[in-house]
Design a protein around this motif. Sequence first.
Motif: not given
Length: 120
Positions: A45-48, A53-67
């Motif tokens: 789920g974290s990789l999906v 399309p996410d709510l916040a723009i940028g890679p930081i929220d993606d990295a935080m969700i994966i971590w």
Amino acid sequence: MPDEKSRKVIPSSGVFQDLSIRIKLILRLMADPRVPFWLKLLPIGSLVYLFVPDLAIGPIDDAMIIWLGAYLFIELCPQHVVEEHLDELKGNVVASKWRDIQADEINDVVEGEFRDPSIK
């Protein structure tokens, strides 16, 4: 400079080695049948989340969700399974397998006598 020593490009221990071990640990836990199926949905789920399309723009929220997904997955897995795979990845395991005693091995008893060398 003939006396120049060769240097390693990647350090023998550090962030990259820890990250590599963590990724291998997650892959091993995903393949282990002792880990519940519903728990395996967490890293998937974290990789999906990367492709949705996410709510916040940028890679930081993606990295935080994966971590967070990876951290929770490892923390929620059975501890003895995590330790077993981690020891194998770090090379701290003696190769041995549990096996049941066969019926013909039960009678293989060696008679002996113990002698304490301190008593004469």
